[in-house]
Write an enzyme that holds these catalytic residues in place. Structure first.
Site, PDB file in Angstrom:
ATOM      1  N   ARG A  54      15.904 -40.807 -13.919  1.00 53.55           N
ATOM      2  CA  ARG A  54      15.856 -42.023 -14.743  1.00 53.55           C
ATOM      3  C   ARG A  54      14.633 -42.868 -14.387  1.00 53.55           C
ATOM      4  O   ARG A  54      13.998 -43.464 -15.275  1.00 53.55           O
ATOM      5  CB  ARG A  54      17.148 -42.835 -14.579  1.00 53.55           C
ATOM      6  CG  ARG A  54      17.215 -44.024 -15.530  1.00 53.55           C
ATOM      7  CD  ARG A  54      18.579 -44.665 -15.546  1.00 53.55           C
ATOM      8  NE  ARG A  54      18.900 -45.305 -14.287  1.00 53.55           N
ATOM      9  CZ  ARG A  54      20.087 -45.860 -14.008  1.00 53.55           C
ATOM     10  NH1 ARG A  54      21.055 -45.842 -14.911  1.00 53.55           N
ATOM     11  NH2 ARG A  54      20.313 -46.415 -12.846  1.00 53.55           N
ATOM     12  N   LYS A 153      14.760 -49.051 -17.157  1.00 57.18           N
ATOM     13  CA  LYS A 153      15.231 -49.923 -16.073  1.00 57.18           C
ATOM     14  C   LYS A 153      13.997 -50.590 -15.465  1.00 57.18           C
ATOM     15  O   LYS A 153      13.477 -50.176 -14.428  1.00 57.18           O
ATOM     16  CB  LYS A 153      16.019 -49.110 -15.042  1.00 57.18           C
ATOM     17  CG  LYS A 153      16.960 -49.952 -14.221  1.00 57.18           C
ATOM     18  CD  LYS A 153      18.029 -49.131 -13.550  1.00 57.18           C
ATOM     19  CE  LYS A 153      18.734 -49.868 -12.444  1.00 57.18           C
ATOM     20  NZ  LYS A 153      19.358 -51.133 -12.812  1.00 57.18           N
ATOM     21  N   GLU A 186      26.881 -53.866 -23.313  1.00 57.03           N
ATOM     22  CA  GLU A 186      27.244 -53.598 -21.914  1.00 57.03           C
ATOM     23  C   GLU A 186      27.395 -54.936 -21.215  1.00 57.03           C
ATOM     24  O   GLU A 186      27.346 -55.991 -21.865  1.00 57.03           O
ATOM     25  CB  GLU A 186      26.176 -52.748 -21.243  1.00 57.03           C
ATOM     26  CG  GLU A 186      24.791 -53.400 -21.246  1.00 57.03           C
ATOM     27  CD  GLU A 186      23.732 -52.589 -20.512  1.00 57.03           C
ATOM     28  OE1 GLU A 186      24.080 -51.758 -19.653  1.00 57.03           O
ATOM     29  OE2 GLU A 186      22.547 -52.817 -20.796  1.00 57.03           O
TER      30      GLU A 186
HETATM   31  N1  PXG Z   1      23.553 -51.772 -17.198  1.00 58.05           N
HETATM   32  C1  PXG Z   1      22.540 -52.429 -16.629  1.00 58.05           C
HETATM   33  C2  PXG Z   1      21.783 -53.405 -17.422  1.00 58.05           C
HETATM   34  C3  PXG Z   1      22.211 -52.171 -15.293  1.00 58.05           C
HETATM   35  O1  PXG Z   1      21.192 -52.803 -14.725  1.00 58.05           O
HETATM   36  C4  PXG Z   1      24.032 -50.583 -15.187  1.00 58.05           C
HETATM   37  C5  PXG Z   1      24.287 -50.856 -16.520  1.00 58.05           C
HETATM   38  C6  PXG Z   1      24.836 -49.527 -14.494  1.00 58.05           C
HETATM   39  O2  PXG Z   1      24.054 -48.380 -14.279  1.00 58.05           O
HETATM   40  P1  PXG Z   1      24.289 -47.419 -13.023  1.00 58.05           P
HETATM   41  O3  PXG Z   1      23.252 -46.383 -13.176  1.00 58.05           O
HETATM   42  O4  PXG Z   1      24.116 -48.261 -11.786  1.00 58.05           O
HETATM   43  O5  PXG Z   1      25.652 -46.895 -13.138  1.00 58.05           O
HETATM   44  C7  PXG Z   1      22.974 -51.242 -14.563  1.00 58.05           C
HETATM   45  C8  PXG Z   1      22.664 -50.961 -13.132  1.00 58.05           C
HETATM   46  C9  PXG Z   1      22.090 -55.091  -8.683  1.00 58.05           C
HETATM   47  C10 PXG Z   1      22.293 -53.763  -9.268  1.00 58.05           C
HETATM   48  O6  PXG Z   1      21.497 -55.150  -7.609  1.00 58.05           O
HETATM   49  C11 PXG Z   1      22.193 -53.555 -10.623  1.00 58.05           C
HETATM   50  C12 PXG Z   1      22.387 -52.296 -11.124  1.00 58.05           C
HETATM   51  C13 PXG Z   1      22.693 -51.256 -10.292  1.00 58.05           C
HETATM   52  C14 PXG Z   1      22.788 -51.502  -8.939  1.00 58.05           C
HETATM   53  C15 PXG Z   1      22.596 -52.770  -8.427  1.00 58.05           C
HETATM   54  O7  PXG Z   1      22.526 -56.082  -9.269  1.00 58.05           O
HETATM   55  N2  PXG Z   1      22.269 -52.122 -12.447  1.00 58.05           N
END
Ligand code: PXG
Length: 292
Positions: A54, A153, A186
């Site tokens: 990703r 991301k 989301e």
């Molecule tokens: N939506 C958004 C906008 C994200 O930033 C997810 C969904 C979930 O994706 P994953 O791949 O983690 O299942 C994310 C992920 C933090 C932090 O420090 C943010 C994320 C992941 C880990 C930590 O706030 N965002």
């Protein structure tokens, strides 16, 4: 050697207090860069390859050429965990556009920077998982593919930060963000799932959501447990009438939701399917992953 946390910065492991980047880095000046949040459980990095894929896709979308191979980044991630003795924790992997001159153009930035932080994780309070979260829909929309494709991301999280602040103003820890069409996209850092009449529902990621790694794990669990799954455009109405709701994300793992916009979800307690998914998720993370 000091006993400070060591940060991986452009090929070197440096003390946390020395881990500094230039104020001319376009990651800081313009949010020009990409990142991943990754978990390590029981000395294994969970879904490392998926996170690195990703990262590569996000970088490609931003025309940011990564001068490191996937193996090199993978080795650096594991090394950063090992030197810090992190067996269970959180990894923040950041690639910035690098140092350039003032002005948006990335042409002034010849060398991207890579930063890897591996630290102990600040776990969410236990009661979130036991009792479930109350969440609200907020006004800030998730940007659509015509603005900034939400699958990237990137280091530009102010859109989600606005939504997070709106959640806090509404007395909640998380918020539902709608896409430009008004459909459920989301949450600010998590994907969303509903259970309705025995079918698991989640929005397709194409229009307004990040393609979450934990989201894919939940889809895999649905298959393992024989729960029918539909990726479907969802409205707030669908959320309000759902029998169960949960959120997925690397930081949050699988979190039950028991109230949305003042409507009680199901019986107001975490649902049976949600609990089964959380249990299976915790089993998976304890046995899968890339060994440090
Ligand atoms: N939506 C958004 C906008 C994200 O930033 C997810 C969904 C979930 O994706 P994953 O791949 O983690 O299942 C994310 C992920 C933090 C932090 O420090 C943010 C994320 C992941 C880990 C930590 O706030 N965002």
């Amino acid at each position: 050697m000091s006993n400070e946390l060591k940060i991986y910065l452009d090929g070197q492991l440096v003390d946390k207090s020395d881990a500094k980047i230039s104020v001319f880095d376009h990651g800081l000046l313009y949010g020009d860069g990409v990142f991943e949040g990754i978990r390590v459980y029981n000395s294994c990095v969970f879904k490392l390859d998926e996170h690195l894929e990703r990262l590569e896709y996000s970088a490609k979308a931003l025309m940011l050429d990564l001068p490191w191979s996937r193996q090199e980044i993978s080795d650096a991630v594991c090394e950063t965990c090992r030197v810090n003795g992190i067996t269970d924790g959180y990894i923040r992997l950041i690639v910035t556009r690098g140092v350039g001159s003032l002005g948006l153009s990335p042409r002034s930035c010849p060398n991207p920077s890579i930063i890897i932080i591996a630290d102990r994780i600040q776990l969410y309070p236990h009661e979130y998982y036991e009792k479930g979260l109350k969440i609200i829909t907020v006004p800030t929309r998730r940007s659509g593919p015509a603005v900034l494709p939400p699958m990237i991301k990137s280091l530009n999280y102010v859109n989600n930060i606005l939504a997070k602040m709106e959640a806090h103003q509404g007395g909640c820890e998380e918020a539902i963000m709608l896409d430009e069409g008004g459909y459920v996209a989301e949450c600010t850092g998590d994907n969303i799932f509903l259970m309705h009449k025995g079918v698991l529902l989640t929005p397709p990621p194409s229009t307004g959501a990040l393609k979450g790694i934990t989201r894919q794990v939940a889809i895999d669990i649905a298959e393992e447990l024989g729960v029918p799954l539909e990726e479907k455009t969802l409205t707030r109405y669908d959320v309000w009438i759902a029998d169960e709701c949960f959120l997925t994300g690397t930081a949050a793992e699988v979190v039950p939701v028991i109230e949305v916009d003042g409507r009680t979800i199901g019986n107001g307690v975490p649902g049976e399917t949600t609990k089964a998914f959380l249990k299976r998720f915790l089993e998976k993370v304890s046995v899968e992953g890339t060994m440090l």
